[in-house]
Design an enzyme around this catalytic site. Structure first.
Site, PDB file in Angstrom:
ATOM      1  N   ASP A  44      77.249 -19.268  11.572  1.00 56.92           N
ATOM      2  CA  ASP A  44      77.236 -19.777  12.851  1.00 56.92           C
ATOM      3  C   ASP A  44      76.040 -20.865  12.836  1.00 56.92           C
ATOM      4  O   ASP A  44      74.852 -20.255  12.990  1.00 56.92           O
ATOM      5  CB  ASP A  44      76.917 -18.480  13.902  1.00 56.92           C
ATOM      6  CG  ASP A  44      77.346 -18.925  15.334  1.00 56.92           C
ATOM      7  OD1 ASP A  44      77.378 -19.924  15.655  1.00 56.92           O
ATOM      8  OD2 ASP A  44      77.491 -17.979  15.998  1.00 56.92           O
ATOM      9  N   ASP A  45      76.150 -21.947  13.478  1.00 59.30           N
ATOM     10  CA  ASP A  45      75.215 -22.814  13.855  1.00 59.30           C
ATOM     11  C   ASP A  45      74.660 -23.410  12.387  1.00 59.30           C
ATOM     12  O   ASP A  45      73.388 -23.900  12.572  1.00 59.30           O
ATOM     13  CB  ASP A  45      74.258 -22.446  14.751  1.00 59.30           C
ATOM     14  CG  ASP A  45      74.707 -22.330  16.115  1.00 59.30           C
ATOM     15  OD1 ASP A  45      75.928 -22.293  16.191  1.00 59.30           O
ATOM     16  OD2 ASP A  45      74.096 -22.158  17.191  1.00 59.30           O
ATOM     17  N   CYS A  59      80.809 -23.042  19.571  1.00 59.71           N
ATOM     18  CA  CYS A  59      81.228 -22.104  18.999  1.00 59.71           C
ATOM     19  C   CYS A  59      82.687 -21.544  19.399  1.00 59.71           C
ATOM     20  O   CYS A  59      83.412 -21.586  18.418  1.00 59.71           O
ATOM     21  CB  CYS A  59      80.561 -20.488  19.162  1.00 59.71           C
ATOM     22  SG  CYS A  59      79.045 -20.604  18.750  1.00 59.71           S
ATOM     23  N   ARG A 107      85.856 -22.019  16.793  1.00 60.29           N
ATOM     24  CA  ARG A 107      86.893 -20.702  16.327  1.00 60.29           C
ATOM     25  C   ARG A 107      88.104 -20.950  16.683  1.00 60.29           C
ATOM     26  O   ARG A 107      89.229 -20.615  15.660  1.00 60.29           O
ATOM     27  CB  ARG A 107      86.031 -19.658  16.834  1.00 60.29           C
ATOM     28  CG  ARG A 107      85.007 -19.263  16.094  1.00 60.29           C
ATOM     29  CD  ARG A 107      83.650 -18.654  16.973  1.00 60.29           C
ATOM     30  NE  ARG A 107      82.566 -18.888  16.542  1.00 60.29           N
ATOM     31  CZ  ARG A 107      81.686 -18.364  15.601  1.00 60.29           C
ATOM     32  NH1 ARG A 107      82.403 -17.110  15.062  1.00 60.29           N
ATOM     33  NH2 ARG A 107      80.646 -18.768  14.972  1.00 60.29           N
ATOM     34  N   LYS A 138      81.327 -12.069  14.364  1.00 65.83           N
ATOM     35  CA  LYS A 138      81.329 -12.702  15.782  1.00 65.83           C
ATOM     36  C   LYS A 138      82.788 -13.137  16.202  1.00 65.83           C
ATOM     37  O   LYS A 138      83.445 -13.846  15.323  1.00 65.83           O
ATOM     38  CB  LYS A 138      80.393 -13.899  15.906  1.00 65.83           C
ATOM     39  CG  LYS A 138      80.466 -14.397  17.322  1.00 65.83           C
ATOM     40  CD  LYS A 138      79.428 -15.685  17.222  1.00 65.83           C
ATOM     41  CE  LYS A 138      79.325 -16.676  18.101  1.00 65.83           C
ATOM     42  NZ  LYS A 138      78.571 -17.685  18.160  1.00 65.83           N
ATOM     43  N   HIS A 178      84.129 -14.322  19.779  1.00 63.70           N
ATOM     44  CA  HIS A 178      83.888 -15.394  20.647  1.00 63.70           C
ATOM     45  C   HIS A 178      85.253 -16.087  21.031  1.00 63.70           C
ATOM     46  O   HIS A 178      85.359 -17.328  21.422  1.00 63.70           O
ATOM     47  CB  HIS A 178      82.603 -16.068  20.197  1.00 63.70           C
ATOM     48  CG  HIS A 178      82.010 -16.686  21.235  1.00 63.70           C
ATOM     49  ND1 HIS A 178      81.184 -17.579  21.145  1.00 63.70           N
ATOM     50  CD2 HIS A 178      82.236 -16.423  22.765  1.00 63.70           C
ATOM     51  CE1 HIS A 178      80.734 -17.933  22.128  1.00 63.70           C
ATOM     52  NE2 HIS A 178      81.124 -17.523  22.917  1.00 63.70           N
ATOM     53  N   SER A 193      78.641 -14.589  21.581  1.00 64.11           N
ATOM     54  CA  SER A 193      77.095 -14.637  20.738  1.00 64.11           C
ATOM     55  C   SER A 193      76.038 -13.894  20.738  1.00 64.11           C
ATOM     56  O   SER A 193      76.128 -13.062  21.904  1.00 64.11           O
ATOM     57  CB  SER A 193      76.765 -15.965  21.145  1.00 64.11           C
ATOM     58  OG  SER A 193      77.558 -16.912  20.970  1.00 64.11           O
ATOM     59  N   HIS A 240      72.619 -18.044  14.365  1.00 61.62           N
ATOM     60  CA  HIS A 240      72.554 -18.304  15.362  1.00 61.62           C
ATOM     61  C   HIS A 240      71.508 -17.855  16.215  1.00 61.62           C
ATOM     62  O   HIS A 240      71.001 -16.636  16.071  1.00 61.62           O
ATOM     63  CB  HIS A 240      73.837 -17.884  15.954  1.00 61.62           C
ATOM     64  CG  HIS A 240      74.250 -18.186  17.567  1.00 61.62           C
ATOM     65  ND1 HIS A 240      73.387 -17.760  18.474  1.00 61.62           N
ATOM     66  CD2 HIS A 240      75.212 -19.324  18.153  1.00 61.62           C
ATOM     67  CE1 HIS A 240      73.926 -18.221  19.761  1.00 61.62           C
ATOM     68  NE2 HIS A 240      74.813 -19.008  19.431  1.00 61.62           N
ATOM     69  N   ASP A 257      80.674 -22.814  11.769  1.00 61.76           N
ATOM     70  CA  ASP A 257      81.321 -23.034  13.018  1.00 61.76           C
ATOM     71  C   ASP A 257      81.032 -24.351  13.927  1.00 61.76           C
ATOM     72  O   ASP A 257      81.705 -25.308  14.175  1.00 61.76           O
ATOM     73  CB  ASP A 257      81.381 -22.125  13.953  1.00 61.76           C
ATOM     74  CG  ASP A 257      80.158 -21.888  14.734  1.00 61.76           C
ATOM     75  OD1 ASP A 257      78.950 -22.346  14.122  1.00 61.76           O
ATOM     76  OD2 ASP A 257      80.033 -21.434  15.702  1.00 61.76           O
ATOM     77  N   ASN A 258      79.660 -24.714  13.690  1.00 55.05           N
ATOM     78  CA  ASN A 258      79.009 -26.134  14.427  1.00 55.05           C
ATOM     79  C   ASN A 258      77.942 -26.741  13.648  1.00 55.05           C
ATOM     80  O   ASN A 258      77.275 -25.588  12.956  1.00 55.05           O
ATOM     81  CB  ASN A 258      79.181 -26.159  15.622  1.00 55.05           C
ATOM     82  CG  ASN A 258      78.552 -24.820  16.418  1.00 55.05           C
ATOM     83  OD1 ASN A 258      79.055 -23.702  16.819  1.00 55.05           O
ATOM     84  ND2 ASN A 258      77.215 -24.777  16.318  1.00 55.05           N
ATOM     85  N   LYS A 306      74.613 -29.374  17.088  1.00 59.41           N
ATOM     86  CA  LYS A 306      75.395 -28.668  17.957  1.00 59.41           C
ATOM     87  C   LYS A 306      75.595 -29.355  19.131  1.00 59.41           C
ATOM     88  O   LYS A 306      74.675 -29.596  19.943  1.00 59.41           O
ATOM     89  CB  LYS A 306      74.825 -27.327  18.075  1.00 59.41           C
ATOM     90  CG  LYS A 306      75.666 -26.260  18.917  1.00 59.41           C
ATOM     91  CD  LYS A 306      75.103 -24.826  18.807  1.00 59.41           C
ATOM     92  CE  LYS A 306      75.690 -23.984  19.917  1.00 59.41           C
ATOM     93  NZ  LYS A 306      75.199 -22.339  19.543  1.00 59.41           N
TER      94      LYS A 306
HETATM   95 MG    MG Z   1      78.057 -21.889  16.492  1.00 61.15          MG
END
Ligand code: MG
Length: 462
Positions: free
Chosen positions: A39-40, A79, A83, A136, A138, A161, A233, A285-286, A306
């Site tokens: 994540d991130d 996010c 996803r 996660k 989301h 998150s 994240h 994811d980003n 992001k």
């Molecule tokens: Mg993310």
């Protein structure tokens, strides 16, 4: 007599061996699938992608034994829509999982990924796979949107998150800094809350344990594990063992613990002799959450992070690993998380839904070394706004984001144009030199937009 005996032997050989051969030809062994989704995590945050002070030996080894992709994109730079793109193989604009006004789902959101969408988990479950979502989610935290309603047999993790439902704590001394407590983040199993607030320091370790348990339990049958790490994240947490582990500081500690988790998952597959029967994909994811400065990651030489449609927001590290099947190499071709559903469906003998537009393409030729990537175009959305289109080496912008908070962005008419082969950092607009490229990409964009039917945003439902 002799000839009869020969015929008997021949008939026996045919009777015994042929059906096995035919069965083998008709049904190649189906791989297990593990997707590890950070994540991130930014394009520049792993040592195998050039980070000088973050040490990721397990991911580096995975990249060395598999394919390290340099032009792999997510479906969105936030996010929730990212996803949704991975899970459905469809741009989030097709299923309402994006919005310009609101980037992601929040704890007070009432929407989620619509039931009418067919997820990768549903596709594989229908093909006989055991499925688990660990980490996660989301994509909607109300009961009707949770992972077990979207094709997963099991869910262990956070519904949204790890920074949501926080409480601002005033400064302890006058002139001091306010801090935050993450009072409301629940850890769930299935639809039950196990712990609230969750102790985030042990989250990466606990996800790993659950992942290993799931793999061991299903070692004798095909399985799909979606391991969506909560880290790195913000807010960043790591276990005691990883405090001061990295020269990069807290952010590095957290990434190195995610790397350790990847190592444990791959070691489990090796130990159970499943490594040659399992496709493992690692990506994020980003891009990095740059507004958090040193607590956010790095997109390396890519611009932005992001929330933006600059390369740094949507181009991610991506490693494909399947010893004996995937030829180790660096892949300098385009691919996307949108492509995972059709690619994995093909490899696993599962069915891609035929009654809807699927934006993903089948990457098996690249994975098996039999042909080039079918992807030559990428659409970059922010919310439901088409901001940029990449075709071949050229990327054309209708809108850019001057900063993280700016929602609408700056409109460009005429559009901007960058050559990503020559200028991966997107510094030099070459629109004036290439009017014919602008014209060509405009046509691609218009044809694409004609094929997108606007649907109401799920993110804005309260
Ligand atoms: Mg993310």
């Amino acid at each position: 007599m002799i000839s009869t005996a020969k015929w008997t032997v021949a008939a026996w050989v045919l009777a015994v061996c042929l059906p096995i051969g035919v069965a083998r030809a008709a049904k190649p062994p189906r791989p297990n699938v593990v997707i590890i989704f950070a994540d991130d995590l930014g394009y520049g945050d792993l040592s195998c992608y050039g980070h000088p002070t973050i040490n990721t030996p397990h991911l580096d080894r995975m990249a060395h034994e598999g394919q390290r992709w340099t032009e792999f994109y997510v479906a969105a730079s936030m996010c929730t829509p990212s996803r949704a793109g991975l899970m459905t193989g469809r741009l989030p604009v097709r299923n309402g999982m994006c919005s310009l006004r609101q980037h992601v789902l929040y704890p007070d959101s009432a929407g989620g990924l619509p039931q009418s969408e067919i997820t990768l988990a549903e596709t594989l479950k229908d093909a006989g796979y055991a499925t688990a979502c660990i980490g996660k989610w989301h994509l909607g935290h109300r009961s009707e949107f949770l992972p077990m309603k979207q094709g997963f047999d099991e869910f262990y993790g956070l519904p949204y998150s790890n920074d949501m439902k926080n409480r601002r704590v005033p400064p302890k001394k006058p002139g001091g800094k306010a801090s935050h407590e993450y009072i409301g983040v629940p850890l769930m199993r299935g639809e039950k809350t196990l712990e609230q607030p969750v102790d985030q320091t042990t989250l990466t370790q606990r996800y790993t344990k659950e992942a290993i348990r799931f793999i061991e339990k299903n070692r004798k049958r095909p399985f799909f594990l979606y391991l969506a790490q909560t880290m790195p994240h913000v807010p960043l947490f790591r276990s005691k063992e990883f405090v001061d582990h990295s020269r990069r500081g807290l952010y590095g500690d957290v990434v190195e613990e995610v790397d350790e988790s990847v190592g444990q998952v791959l070691d489990t597959l090796r130990r159970l002799k499943l490594d040659k029967h399992t496709l493992v994909v690692f990506t994020s994811d980003n891009g990095p959450w740059l507004v958090y400065r040193q607590r956010g990651g790095s997109a390396g030489l890519l611009r932005g992070g992001k929330g933006s449609t600059w390369e740094g927001g949507m181009r991610e590290p991506a490693i494909f690993w399947w010893p004996g099947t995937i030829k180790p190499e660096v892949v300098r071709q385009m691919g996307s998380t949108l492509d995972l559903l059709p690619t994995i469906a093909k490899l696993c003998g599962a069915e891609v839904p035929l009654d809807r537009v699927i934006d993903g393409l089948d990457l098996t030729p690249v994975l098996t070394g039999t042909g080039p990537s079918p992807r030559d175009t990428m659409f970059y959305y922010r919310g439901n706004q088409l901001c940029a289109v990449r075709h071949g080496p050229y990327k054309m912008y209708y809108f850019t984001q001057p900063n993280y908070r700016n929602r609408k962005g700056i409109k460009h008419d005429p559009p901007l144009l960058y050559n990503l082969d020559h200028d991966p950092s997107e510094q030099h607009d070459v629109a004036k030199q290439h009017p014919e490229v602008i014209e060509q990409i405009r046509e691609i964009a218009e044809a694409h937009q004609k094929g997108v039917t606007p649907v109401p945003s799920q993110l804005e439902i309260r």
